[in-house]
Design a protein around this motif. Structure first.
Motif, short mmCIF file in Angstrom:
data_model
loop_
_atom_site.label_atom_id
_atom_site.label_comp_id
_atom_site.label_asym_id
_atom_site.label_seq_id
_atom_site.Cartn_x
_atom_site.Cartn_y
_atom_site.Cartn_z
N PRO A 13 -27.60 0.48 3.56
CA PRO A 13 -26.88 -0.70 3.04
C PRO A 13 -26.90 -0.80 1.52
O PRO A 13 -26.04 -1.47 0.94
CB PRO A 13 -27.63 -1.86 3.70
N GLU A 14 -27.85 -0.13 0.87
CA GLU A 14 -27.90 -0.21 -0.59
C GLU A 14 -26.87 0.69 -1.26
O GLU A 14 -26.61 0.57 -2.47
CB GLU A 14 -29.30 0.16 -1.07
N LEU A 15 -26.28 1.59 -0.49
CA LEU A 15 -25.31 2.54 -1.04
C LEU A 15 -23.98 1.83 -1.31
O LEU A 15 -23.47 1.10 -0.47
CB LEU A 15 -25.10 3.69 -0.05
N VAL A 16 -23.42 2.06 -2.49
CA VAL A 16 -22.12 1.47 -2.84
C VAL A 16 -21.02 2.48 -2.49
O VAL A 16 -20.95 3.55 -3.10
CB VAL A 16 -22.05 1.08 -4.33
N VAL A 17 -20.21 2.12 -1.51
CA VAL A 17 -19.19 3.03 -0.98
C VAL A 17 -17.80 2.49 -1.30
O VAL A 17 -17.52 1.30 -1.08
CB VAL A 17 -19.34 3.18 0.55
N ARG A 18 -16.96 3.35 -1.81
CA ARG A 18 -15.54 3.02 -2.01
C ARG A 18 -14.72 3.80 -0.98
O ARG A 18 -14.94 5.00 -0.80
CB ARG A 18 -15.08 3.38 -3.41
N VAL A 19 -13.79 3.10 -0.34
CA VAL A 19 -12.89 3.75 0.61
C VAL A 19 -11.49 3.78 0.02
O VAL A 19 -10.94 2.74 -0.37
CB VAL A 19 -12.89 3.02 1.97
N VAL A 20 -10.92 4.97 -0.07
CA VAL A 20 -9.58 5.17 -0.61
C VAL A 20 -8.71 5.77 0.48
O VAL A 20 -9.08 6.78 1.09
CB VAL A 20 -9.59 6.09 -1.84
N ASN A 21 -7.58 5.15 0.73
CA ASN A 21 -6.62 5.70 1.69
C ASN A 21 -5.40 6.22 0.94
O ASN A 21 -4.87 5.54 0.05
CB ASN A 21 -6.20 4.64 2.70
N VAL A 22 -4.97 7.43 1.31
CA VAL A 22 -3.81 8.07 0.68
C VAL A 22 -2.69 8.17 1.70
O VAL A 22 -2.88 8.78 2.76
CB VAL A 22 -4.17 9.46 0.13
N VAL A 23 -1.54 7.59 1.39
CA VAL A 23 -0.35 7.68 2.24
C VAL A 23 0.58 8.77 1.71
O VAL A 23 1.09 9.60 2.46
CB VAL A 23 0.38 6.33 2.31
N ASP A 24 0.82 8.74 0.42
CA ASP A 24 1.73 9.69 -0.24
C ASP A 24 0.87 10.79 -0.85
O ASP A 24 0.25 10.62 -1.89
CB ASP A 24 2.51 8.94 -1.32
N ILE A 25 0.83 11.94 -0.18
CA ILE A 25 -0.13 12.98 -0.56
C ILE A 25 0.15 13.55 -1.95
O ILE A 25 -0.75 14.06 -2.63
CB ILE A 25 -0.17 14.09 0.52
N ALA A 26 1.40 13.46 -2.40
CA ALA A 26 1.73 13.97 -3.73
C ALA A 26 1.12 13.13 -4.84
O ALA A 26 1.11 13.57 -6.00
CB ALA A 26 3.25 14.04 -3.91
N ARG A 27 0.60 11.96 -4.52
CA ARG A 27 -0.09 11.16 -5.53
C ARG A 27 -1.29 11.89 -6.11
O ARG A 27 -1.72 11.61 -7.23
CB ARG A 27 -0.54 9.83 -4.93
N HIS B 111 0.83 -1.21 0.00
CA HIS B 111 0.00 0.00 0.00
C HIS B 111 0.87 1.26 0.00
O HIS B 111 0.58 2.22 -0.72
CB HIS B 111 -0.92 -0.02 1.22
N CYS B 112 1.93 1.27 0.79
CA CYS B 112 2.81 2.44 0.84
C CYS B 112 3.54 2.63 -0.48
O CYS B 112 3.77 3.77 -0.92
CB CYS B 112 3.78 2.32 2.00
N ALA B 113 3.93 1.54 -1.10
CA ALA B 113 4.59 1.66 -2.41
C ALA B 113 3.64 2.21 -3.45
O ALA B 113 4.04 2.99 -4.33
CB ALA B 113 5.12 0.29 -2.84
N ARG B 114 2.38 1.84 -3.33
CA ARG B 114 1.35 2.34 -4.24
C ARG B 114 1.07 3.81 -3.95
O ARG B 114 0.75 4.58 -4.85
CB ARG B 114 0.09 1.50 -4.04
N GLY B 115 1.13 4.20 -2.68
CA GLY B 115 0.93 5.58 -2.30
C GLY B 115 -0.51 5.96 -2.03
O GLY B 115 -0.79 6.82 -1.21
N ALA B 116 -1.43 5.33 -2.75
CA ALA B 116 -2.86 5.55 -2.56
C ALA B 116 -3.57 4.34 -3.14
O ALA B 116 -3.17 3.81 -4.18
CB ALA B 116 -3.34 6.82 -3.26
N GLY B 117 -4.61 3.89 -2.45
CA GLY B 117 -5.28 2.71 -2.96
C GLY B 117 -6.62 2.47 -2.31
O GLY B 117 -6.97 3.06 -1.27
#
Length: 794
Positions: free
Chosen positions: A652-666, A605-611
């Protein structure tokens, strides 16, 4: 300065002093030539206006004093066979240091087109402060420099940083009397309480009092000698005075002062290294009083110049247009008798170079001043040794910086013999949960030690002083001379070094374009005790804006990371400590926080920077998400996951995506930052047309600034710190700034088409929860149980 180099040479004979004077005059001539001339470097014909630069830029006033110090350092380095560098605090004295580098040959070795002859001298002159040429400061382009000095205050702390763990190195440091008025320099005098005479080198400060700044007298130059002595002795130094304006007398006095100072340094080191002395040494300092603009025009247009503030920059300002100024300039240049100093080809004569050391002993060729040449890879252990076990997300909690402390302890232990890693910080190592390092090294300290004290060690490599400026200067000097380190600081107070890190980033950006400058270890910041958990200290301790400052700087040199848990912090720290030529800013909490990712996933995840954190959202691949919940930072991550959990329960019917950003410059476009995403990547992660609710650790406008060019930016809503703080509960801090889970759910309802009416009751429950929070904390002084006892059960 090594204890095996103790032989004190005899005082120089008259012929040697004449040679020193010849070297000094040659350097002065070259300094004046750089400020004024673009042709006719040896004055082989009468000076004409076209020989003079159309724009006269540079600083003459400090140059004669710097040339004097350089000349006499040459003598003692050669006579004693010393390893030495010099930090030139009056950075505007670039003409002097460039002149000496050219004389000794290191400049020509670095820049072969600037030869040591008339043609090379002409090039040296023309390029100075000229379009396409070199800056007027002692810049990164200057061989032998580790300190630019454009912004004053940092010379002495840089010098001490260079001396740390360099037992055979002498670091001379010229401090201008203007610089001596700054707060950072004033605190730097205390560095001698941290210098270990056994394992560290020596610093020889030269306080150059020429009387004036750009337009005013300087404080220290106007103090009576007894009062100045009392000040310097109070700082723990023994002053040695050199005063005068007669060159012959000053050469005699300076030679004696240098020998006296180096003899004292040798005796102090010998006492500590061979005799076991443990008392705090009183190191020498040379106080050099010479006129500002010494040997320049005494008077111009009927006004006194030499020895006054008028000599600070360009004493003769209208040479091209004023025949009298042109005459004075030629008279000034010829007063150095260049025909005695340079042969018919323009090369320095033998007596001019008699005092110059050879090879790497020359100040412009010292390897310590190109520290990347000496850099060794840091022995970093495998991260698995420190990783916390994560069987499922959010089931356990750890203090991330305490986990990192275990890794740093082993790095400190692995470098025990090498002594090339230091941890610095303003009295906060234990507060920031890094105290495990004390098992491998105590805190450097040379003053008295009492029974009640803990972890103080005369040979320690953890450095604490309640001056962020001094910590920064120490670490910069340490890195620039080829070592590694980490600066741990409360997030709010690292702003104190905003200007210093700005200068370091400029240095890195410039050196990246100089092939002869070897890469150095990165300047690494760990910012903790951060805004969201300064609820006990209050508003004064709440400021996350350092990253905004950093991200304004050269994209090639700056990196900012927000690891959300212990394992991601380990991964980011490992990367930062291995890197070179960057400024890495890591923002991580010291309070217990949830463990989200096992070590392998954290590294990816850190190598990806955001995912995408698939386990946290409700996507099943059958349709696009209705909304993206994004987060950067440990507390924002927790609030986003709590919001996602509430949405799962109530909608519950709502489709939610969670994105975490480690490297803010991404978030930045790939054209603007090496870590930035292409539009294709960004739209795939955040979507091009769905609402994005972004919970960010710092000021929300930064995220907008980074992502403003993205297709979906109009649909992005950022929550973060809005400069609303006080002494309160942890959760109240996020509520006050509208970063809390309930507000995030309300944001989703407000921004997903069709939800405003359909989910009105859910929104009302979220608003009611915020109101219950306000009532509860005022009655109980703690957060709501549903918040304090919350766990992830996705």
């Amino acid at each position: 300065m090594s204890v095996d180099k103790q032989q004190t040479p005899a005082q120089p004979r008259e012929d040697e002093l004449k040679a020193l004077d010849a070297h000094w005059r040659a350097a002065n001539y070259l300094a004046v030539g750089q400020i004024y001339l673009m042709a006719n470097p040896l004055l082989t014909e009468p000076l004409r206006p076209e020989h003079v630069k159309p724009r006269l830029l540079g600083h003459w006033g400090t140059s004669p004093g710097l040339n004097l110090v350089h000349t006499h350092l040459n003598r003692v380095i050669k006579a004693r066979d010393l390893d030495a560098i010099c930090v030139w605090g009056p950075g505007h004295g670039g003409p002097a240091v460039l002149a000496n580098s050219w004389l000794e040959g290191s400049y020509t070795e670095t820049y072969p087109d600037v030869t040591r002859d008339a043609a090379g001298m002409a090039r040296l002159f023309k390029q100075f402060s000229f379009p396409g040429g070199v800056p007027s400061h002692v810049a990164p382009e200057t061989p032998g420099s580790i300190h630019e000095g454009g912004e004053l205050g940092y010379a002495l702390s840089h010098a001490y940083g260079a001396a740390l763990d360099n037992p055979d190195l002498l670091v001379a440091c010229v401090i201008g009397d203007g610089e001596a008025e700054t707060g950072p320099l004033a605190a730097s005098w205390h560095s001698n309480k941290f210098l270990d005479p056994v394992h560290d080198g020596a610093v020889l400060p030269v306080l150059h009092l020429n009387g004036y700044k750009i337009a005013n007298p300087t404080v220290l130059s106007r103090l009576p000698e007894a009062e100045l002595d009392a000040l310097l002795k109070g700082y723990g130094h023994d002053p040695i005075h050199v005063t005068g304006d007669d060159p012959a007398a000053v050469h005699h006095a300076m030679a004696r002062a240098m020998d006296t100072a180096l003899d004292r340094i040798s005796a102090l080191q010998r006492a500590a290294r061979e005799d076991g002395a443990t008392g705090r040494p009183r190191w020498p300092v040379i106080v050099l009083r010479t006129p500002k603009g010494w040997t320049g025009p005494a008077e111009v247009d009927g006004l006194p110049v030499e020895g006054t503030w008028r000599a600070h920059q360009v004493p003769l300002a209208a040479v091209r247009d004023n025949p009298e100024h042109l005459r004075q300039l030629e008279q000034w240049l010829r007063s150095y008798r260049p025909e005695e100093l340079f042969d018919e080809h323009g090369a320095p004569r033998a007596d001019v170079l008699a005092c110059v050391p050879e090879g790497p002993r020359r100040l412009g060729a010292a390897p310590h001043a190109n520290g990347g040449l000496l850099l060794r890879e840091l022995p970093l252990p495998p991260l698995e040794r420190y990783a916390v076990r994560v069987d499922k997300p959010g089931a356990t909690q750890h203090e991330p910086t305490r986990v990192l402390g275990d890794l740093l302890e082993d790095v400190m232990r692995a470098t025990t013999e090498r002594r090339d890693f230091r941890l610095v910080g303003p009295d906060e190592t234990a507060s920031n949960r890094l105290q495990a390092v004390y098992a491998a090294s105590g805190k450097a300290w040379q003053a008295d030690i009492l029974d009640v004290d803990e972890h103080l060690d005369r040979h320690g490599r953890v450095m604490e002083i309640l001056s962020e400026h001094t910590c920064q200067g120490w670490l910069e000097g340490y890195l620039l001379t080829g070592r590694h380190g980490l600066f741990s600081c409360y997030e709010a107070f690292v702003h104190i070094v905003d200007s210093m890190v700005n200068q370091h980033i400029k240095w890195l950006r410039t050196t990246r374009r100089l092939p002869w400058r070897a890469p150095i270890a990165s300047l690494n910041y760990l910012l903790t005790s951060h805004v969201w958990r300064q609820d006990h200290n209050g508003f004064s301790h709440q400021d996350p804006g350092f990253v905004d400052h950093i991200l304004n700087k050269s994209p090639e040199a700056v990196r900012v990371y927000f690891p959300p848990d212990a394992n991601t912090l380990l991964s980011v720290a490992d990367h930062a400590l291995r890197s070179k030529d960057y400024v890495n800013v890591i923002v991580a909490g010291k309070q217990p926080c949830f463990d989200w990712l096992p070590m392998e996933d954290a590294t990816i995840h850190c190598a990806r920077g955001a995912g995408i954190w698939e386990w946290a959202g409700t996507e099943d691949g059958s349709r696009e998400p209705d909304v993206v919940l994004a987060c950067a930072g440990d507390v924002p991550t927790q609030e986003v996951l709590a919001a996602a959990q509430l949405l799962r329960r109530h909608l519950p019917e709502l489709v939610v995506r969670v994105v975490n950003v480690v490297d803010i410059a991404r978030l930045m476009p790939s054209e603007e930052h090496p870590h930035g995403m292409t539009d294709f990547e960004y739209d795939g992660l955040f979507t091009a047309d769905k609402p994005v609710i972004f919970a960010y650790h710092g000021y929300p406008w930064l995220i907008h600034r980074l992502a403003y060019r993205r297709t979906g930016h109009r649909g992005m809503h950022v929550r973060g710190y809005k400069e609303i703080g006080t002494t309160t509960t942890p959760f109240d801090m996020v509520v006050r700034n509208d970063l809390d889970r309930y507000r995030l759910v309300m944001d989703v309802i407000d921004r997903v088409p069709g939800l405003a009416v359909r989910a009105a009751a859910v929104r009302q429950r979220m608003a009611d929860a915020r109101q219950r929070h306000h009532v509860w904390i005022r009655e109980h002084g703690t957060d709501l149980p549903e918040v304090a006892d919350w766990t992830w059960n996705g």
